[in-house]
Design a protein around this motif. Structure first.
Motif, mmCIF file in Angstrom:
data_model
loop_
_atom_site.group_PDB
_atom_site.id
_atom_site.type_symbol
_atom_site.label_atom_id
_atom_site.label_comp_id
_atom_site.label_asym_id
_atom_site.label_seq_id
_atom_site.Cartn_x
_atom_site.Cartn_y
_atom_site.Cartn_z
ATOM 1 N N TYR A 55 0.903 -1.182 0.152
ATOM 2 C CA TYR A 55 0.019 -0.009 0.007
ATOM 3 C C TYR A 55 0.976 1.235 -0.274
ATOM 4 O O TYR A 55 2.058 1.206 0.298
ATOM 5 C CB TYR A 55 -1.000 0.003 1.122
ATOM 6 C CG TYR A 55 -0.305 0.220 2.549
ATOM 7 C CD1 TYR A 55 0.165 1.517 3.140
ATOM 8 C CD2 TYR A 55 -0.113 -1.185 3.165
ATOM 9 C CE1 TYR A 55 0.621 1.198 4.504
ATOM 10 C CE2 TYR A 55 0.587 -1.008 4.660
ATOM 11 C CZ TYR A 55 0.763 0.182 5.188
ATOM 12 O OH TYR A 55 1.490 0.286 6.428
ATOM 13 N N ALA A 56 0.203 2.446 -0.395
ATOM 14 C CA ALA A 56 0.818 3.796 -0.302
ATOM 15 C C ALA A 56 -0.104 4.336 0.588
ATOM 16 O O ALA A 56 -1.265 4.294 0.513
ATOM 17 C CB ALA A 56 0.867 4.230 -1.699
ATOM 18 N N MET A 57 0.215 5.319 1.507
ATOM 19 C CA MET A 57 -0.548 6.206 2.515
ATOM 20 C C MET A 57 0.269 7.507 2.326
ATOM 21 O O MET A 57 1.401 7.767 2.542
ATOM 22 C CB MET A 57 -0.590 5.446 3.647
ATOM 23 C CG MET A 57 -1.495 6.159 4.633
ATOM 24 S SD MET A 57 -1.653 5.345 5.918
ATOM 25 C CE MET A 57 -0.413 5.011 6.980
ATOM 26 N N GLY A 58 -0.692 8.696 2.740
ATOM 27 C CA GLY A 58 -0.249 9.862 3.060
ATOM 28 C C GLY A 58 -0.982 10.253 4.279
ATOM 29 O O GLY A 58 -2.266 9.884 4.585
ATOM 30 N N GLU A 59 -0.088 10.809 5.190
ATOM 31 C CA GLU A 59 -0.652 11.115 6.545
ATOM 32 C C GLU A 59 -0.345 12.637 6.618
ATOM 33 O O GLU A 59 0.865 13.088 6.360
ATOM 34 C CB GLU A 59 -0.078 10.609 7.507
ATOM 35 C CG GLU A 59 -0.311 8.973 7.647
ATOM 36 C CD GLU A 59 0.416 8.213 8.746
ATOM 37 O OE1 GLU A 59 -0.448 7.767 9.510
ATOM 38 O OE2 GLU A 59 1.559 8.100 8.948
ATOM 39 N N ALA A 60 -1.148 13.281 7.507
ATOM 40 C CA ALA A 60 -1.113 14.764 8.038
ATOM 41 C C ALA A 60 -1.695 15.089 9.366
ATOM 42 O O ALA A 60 -2.702 14.464 9.409
ATOM 43 C CB ALA A 60 -1.274 15.748 6.942
ATOM 44 N N GLY A 61 -0.674 15.897 9.997
ATOM 45 C CA GLY A 61 -1.394 16.101 11.400
ATOM 46 C C GLY A 61 -0.715 17.065 12.165
ATOM 47 O O GLY A 61 0.076 17.861 11.599
ATOM 48 N N ALA A 62 -0.729 16.787 13.548
ATOM 49 C CA ALA A 62 0.111 17.317 14.313
ATOM 50 C C ALA A 62 0.991 16.940 15.555
ATOM 51 O O ALA A 62 0.412 15.643 15.656
ATOM 52 C CB ALA A 62 -0.805 18.323 15.075
ATOM 53 N N ALA A 63 2.051 17.500 15.835
ATOM 54 C CA ALA A 63 2.873 16.820 16.770
ATOM 55 C C ALA A 63 2.596 17.788 17.998
ATOM 56 O O ALA A 63 3.196 18.898 18.009
ATOM 57 C CB ALA A 63 4.267 16.700 16.496
ATOM 58 N N PHE A 64 2.224 17.123 19.178
ATOM 59 C CA PHE A 64 2.115 18.145 20.421
ATOM 60 C C PHE A 64 3.030 17.887 21.443
ATOM 61 O O PHE A 64 3.130 16.614 21.973
ATOM 62 C CB PHE A 64 0.477 17.673 20.913
ATOM 63 C CG PHE A 64 -0.514 17.794 20.150
ATOM 64 C CD1 PHE A 64 -1.084 19.272 19.911
ATOM 65 C CD2 PHE A 64 -1.240 16.905 19.493
ATOM 66 C CE1 PHE A 64 -1.954 19.431 18.875
ATOM 67 C CE2 PHE A 64 -2.222 16.870 18.378
ATOM 68 C CZ PHE A 64 -2.498 18.535 18.344
#
Length: 162
Positions: A99-108
């Motif tokens: 699979y290929a995946m893209g992730e985005a978010g935040a580091a707290f």
């Protein structure tokens, strides 16, 4: 002549994908518990180690959305950084179990003087019924660093068996 071949190929592709999209699939949630470690691409720290939990919802056999969180520790001198990532992702199976995946978010940040940061990560991996192994490039905007990370996880379906 060439136009007829192209239109026939496009028509066949559209009709076969429409037929495939109507194939019944048991949608549902999966949970993965993982260990991960990384190496910086810029030398700003010595490495990383973390744990995570990933909730995955399968829309089809090939597409899923994910929500991942846990704890990651960046080892560095004189100051180490710890943070809790929260990432939303889209996973697409390429065929077989890759699979290929893209992730985005935040580091707290969990250290008193560490800010929060944006995380962006393209991922390539392998998954079967229980194992999920992946490699990803992960960029942290406010930490001014990035890494290549490996993840090994145990995954299972949250759907009740009949």
């Amino acid at each position: 002549m060439m136009k007829k071949v192209i239109f026939t190929a496009i028509g066949t592709l559209v009709l076969s994908s429409a037929a495939f999209s109507q194939t019944p699939y048991n949608k549902g949630f999966r949970l993965g518990l993982g260990l991960n470690g990384g190496f910086p691409t810029d030398g700003d720290y010595d490495g990383s180690l973390g744990i995570d939990a990933r909730l995955q919802y399968d829309f089809t056999k090939k597409t899923s959305i994910t929500l991942t969180s846990g704890y990651t520790h960046l080892f560095a001198e004189p100051e180490e950084v710890g943070f809790v990532p929260a990432k939303l992702g889209f996973k697409y199976f390429l065929g077989n179990q890759f699979y290929a995946m893209g992730e985005a978010g935040a580091a707290f940040g969990v250290n008193g003087n560490i800010d929060n940061s944006l995380i962006v990560a393209p991922v390539f991996g392998f998954a079967n019924k229980y194992l999920d192994a992946s490699v990803r490039y992960e960029y942290y905007s406010d930490y001014e660093t990035d890494q290549i990370a490996l993840r090994l996880a145990y995954g299972f379906s949250l759907k009740k068996k009949k």
